[in-house]
Scaffold this active site. Structure first.
Site, short mmCIF file in Angstrom:
data_model
loop_
_atom_site.label_atom_id
_atom_site.label_comp_id
_atom_site.label_asym_id
_atom_site.label_seq_id
_atom_site.Cartn_x
_atom_site.Cartn_y
_atom_site.Cartn_z
N HIS A 174 -32.55 1.58 -4.39
CA HIS A 174 -31.10 1.37 -4.34
C HIS A 174 -30.58 1.48 -2.91
O HIS A 174 -29.92 0.56 -2.41
CB HIS A 174 -30.41 2.41 -5.25
N GLU A 175 -30.89 2.58 -2.25
CA GLU A 175 -30.41 2.78 -0.88
C GLU A 175 -31.06 1.75 0.06
O GLU A 175 -30.44 1.30 1.01
CB GLU A 175 -30.67 4.21 -0.39
N GLU A 181 -22.62 -2.63 -3.18
CA GLU A 181 -23.31 -2.19 -4.39
C GLU A 181 -24.00 -3.37 -5.09
O GLU A 181 -25.00 -3.18 -5.79
CB GLU A 181 -22.34 -1.48 -5.34
N HIS A 203 -28.92 -1.27 0.10
CA HIS A 203 -27.81 -1.11 1.04
C HIS A 203 -28.29 -1.32 2.48
O HIS A 203 -27.63 -1.99 3.28
CB HIS A 203 -27.25 0.32 0.96
#
Lengths: 500, 500
Positions: free
Chosen positions: B265-266, B295, B269
């Protein structure tokens, strides 16, 4: 401008400078600890901008007017405020002599130097480091000329780290040390050598980390305000004030005492910083007064405490608990002897108490000659190796363990090295004085560091930068600094250790 | 002022703002990663001073004159420069409406809030957090009133994270989701449940760290410009520009997929930030345009890539290599099913794709009611627990796993949560579009992320903040945003998974 308002402005200005220091110190620290390796140009960009901002703040008309107004009203200021104004004006007057664009370029250069040094050390490649190191030395020569054209350039930098120090005093000091240390080393070389096998083996890093934690707690370092991280080269740094101090160490899996003494050494620095009077936070008085005094505290803890028989006996059960297999055939006495083995070696930070100062003298000689234009940066490795042979009698196998070992030059800490030797000598004289009222050996046997820390806090730590180094030292000692106290200590200690 | 000079000044001003952002972001990051726990007041002091400096820089006469001059000469500016001026003026006009002393107080409050939240979460003590959280909400209400007195306060914050978003649109969006998700969850609850035992066990952190490294390399994250650290709550942050990005994760020794999906997830980003056009560095165009789009990239990687069958099959050999004992009785299919198990749960960051949006709706409802003064901070835990029961059908055993679980409120990210749900929906529509030209499944089978990353770079990443979120999205999609694409995807995926 009223005096009342000017005093308020003084504290506000100091706080602002502390905030910029916090930011720049943290950016440097990030680079040395967790930053990805391609990010140094990004840090350089930010540091040059923040450098410009703080240069403008420090040398701006408003600041200069304020400080000159306060200086001309000195008699109405407290002793603390007088010293703050003096220290700030001194810095600013130096800064004003450096052109802004050069000041900004310096910030960028130092980020580059730190980055290149890391890579050069990693790959044992002095040629990679050479051009940037040359720029660093040239820059520091230029700064000295700008700031103190009437002074010898190297004297300027020596005095920068220890007020009053110059080449003449250094030469004399080192001659005193050499006259005692060299014959001692010779005598030791003719005796049976100490078996230091107990410090070598396989010591997992996570266990060594537990040991670091234990050592810091034992020294009564306030862990709520002092963190520990890992870096290539151990150091101590504060962020904005003494309320946030960080120390670093470097773990070697094959030798557990390397990090052990780094932690104690840096812990000594940290204790000095952490115990400045609270009201000095965010002012020019916060933190230690000079690197000589700072090193006296770190070397005090590292050697006079850390390498004493009582201390080694005190921590030995913990060492044994963490490394039961590795230590099963050894006693506290074995460890005590091993950590005091006097033996010419390659790495300064791991040198024993006796040969340590010779490592310093090598660096001092090299810096002195570079500043006198008698030595080029290109010839540094060759000269380094030659001096290691001459002073310590050993061959340097590569630059990684030679001229590239320290972070000082890439960090711009030129003229710093003599502070270590001076600090070592100051420390012994402080211990002697402390022993008039504190039973240090008894404290170490009990593991009670309160009386030791209290004495240091009372006589050294609390004052921050309120006094000059020599004022502070003479106030604590009740006498002048005398390097023979140090050489007598070395003679006594090593005569006993080696039955000379 | 000439236009040429004004343009130069614009870039210099942007660089200066980026430098302040670097410093303040790093100080925050230090607090979340390695700072000793007693140092937050020290950071607060520095942040409030730097906050004041950058407030003065941003709202100073010189800055405003410059930007207004450029704005009045818009037609002579490039598209990029026009957008930079627009974004900077917008920020500054908001900032100008916040009194300086309040702006400074806010910096201090946020350091305190972060510190207190950490301690409150650690000790499961909402009462400790309550007073500071109340201050935070009150502050954000005040800011909204100062900046946009004509607007509903919560709409102001929603719009702040996603231009054009407001309560009416959120309500409609969430109603669409709810109408599909709730019946799906009900149907699933009547089916045999997935056995997810393969994700639980004993997974040493150092092995999980190796897995993180593998995952980041697989995604082609430039590790020279992106670091990974451990924090209580995973996040992504940039320092000064997209040349230095850091992501964080949180390891759970008893569950290896928690950190696995945090890293992915990160990492999503990070890829977005890292791949902004190089010439946008140190300008207002650098980095992602909104949290919704941000997101969409992180949730794209986490769910559409990370929770696909092909991806799980791709990484399974590495998982098995790192955890041979723990995985010996399991297949890639077991893991695929386990990481897609739809089951109402306590922790948002670990929720499955289907129930995730219900976690968001809880937070959205609570924020909405607090801003409407229909709910007090004091009653938050009770309401949180009630809504978890109502929406997800589960009992919250404590505040640590309830209302204290997220760092958003203590970090001042109010109005942020809907971005996660929006981003999830944007992501699916982007995937559908991408699949017109990229065989995503084939790429995942081969472990070749180039075509996927190239598509995202071409359509999203490179542009930084050049377009508004909806412009960017519609440009990439060639059509309007349609949340039913997301709900159709969920229906299809979970119908197959559970044979509904």
């Amino acid at each position: 401008m009223t005096l009342e308002q000017a005093k308020k402005d003084l504290y506000a200005l100091s706080a602002k400078m502390a905030a910029y220091n916090h930011a720049t110190a943290l950016i440097f620290f990030d680079g040395a600890t967790t930053a990805p390796k391609g990010t140094s140009a990004n840090r350089g960009q930010t540091l040059s901008i923040l450098g410009e901002e703080s240069y403008n703040l420090a040398t701006g008309e408003q600041t200069v007017q304020l400080l000159e107004f306060l200086d001309s009203n000195k008699d109405s200021l407290s002793k603390e405020e007088q010293r703050m104004v003096f220290l700030m004006l001194k810095d600013i007057r130096d800064m004003q002599k450096i052109p802004l664009e050069e000041y900004v370029a310096l910030q960028k250069l130092m980020v580059e130097a730190d980055d290149v040094w890391h890579r050069a050390k990693e790959t044992d490649d002095f040629a990679l480091f050479e051009p940037v190191l040359e720029k660093v030395f040239d820059f520091y020569k230029k700064i000295a000329k700008w700031c103190a054209p009437e002074m010898d350039s190297y004297d300027y930098w020596l005095n920068n780290y220890e007020t009053g120090l110059n080449k003449a005093r250094c030469d004399e000091f080192f001659a005193t040390l050499r006259s005692k240390i060299v014959p001692l080393i010779k005598k030791i070389s003719e005796k049976p050598q100490i078996d230091d096998s107990c410090i070598y083996g396989d010591f997992p890093v996570y266990k060594q980390k537990e040991l670091s934690d234990y050592l810091m707690r034992l020294m009564k370092i306030d862990m709520d305000h002092c963190g520990l991280l890992t870096t290539e080269h151990p150091f101590t740094i504060s962020f904005g004030s003494h309320h946030d101090v960080r120390i670093t160490t470097n773990y070697h899996q094959d030798n557990f005492v390397s990090s052990l003494y780094s932690v104690i050494h840096e812990g000594g620095h940290a204790l000095y910083d952490l115990n400045t009077k609270d009201e000095y936070a965010y002012t020019a008085l916060d933190g230690g007064v000079s690197m000589g005094i700072h090193e006296s505290q770190s070397r005090f803890y590292e050697n006079l405490i850390g390498r004493s028989r009582e201390y080694v006996e005190l921590i030995f059960p913990k060492v044994k608990e963490l490394f039961p297999e590795q230590m099963k055939n050894y006693t506290a006495e074995d460890l005590y002897k091993a950590v005091n083995k006097a033996q010419p070696s390659l790495i300064r930070t791991e040198a024993d108490e006796l040969t340590y100062c010779l490592h310093i003298m090598v660096r001092y000689e090299l810096e002195k000659r570079i500043f006198a234009d008698e030595l080029s940066v290109h010839d540094l490795p060759k000269e380094w190796n030659r001096l290691y042979k001459e002073y310590l009698g050993i061959d340097v196998p590569n630059d990684k363990e030679g001229v590239l070992q320290d972070s000082h030059w890439s960090g711009g800490n030129i003229g710093y090295f003599p502070s270590y030797a001076l600090g070592s000598a100051y420390g012994v004289q402080l211990l002697k004085k402390m022993e008039e009222t504190v039973n240090v050996k008894e404290c170490l046997k009990k593991g009670d560091f309160e009386p030791i820390n209290n004495w240091l806090k009372e006589h050294i730590w609390q004052y921050g930068s309120l006094f000059t180094p020599s004022e502070l030292l003479e106030k604590a000692l009740g006498e002048k600094f005398d390097p023979t106290v140090f050489t007598d200590y070395l003679e006594d200690k090593f005569t006993k250790l080696y039955n000379l």
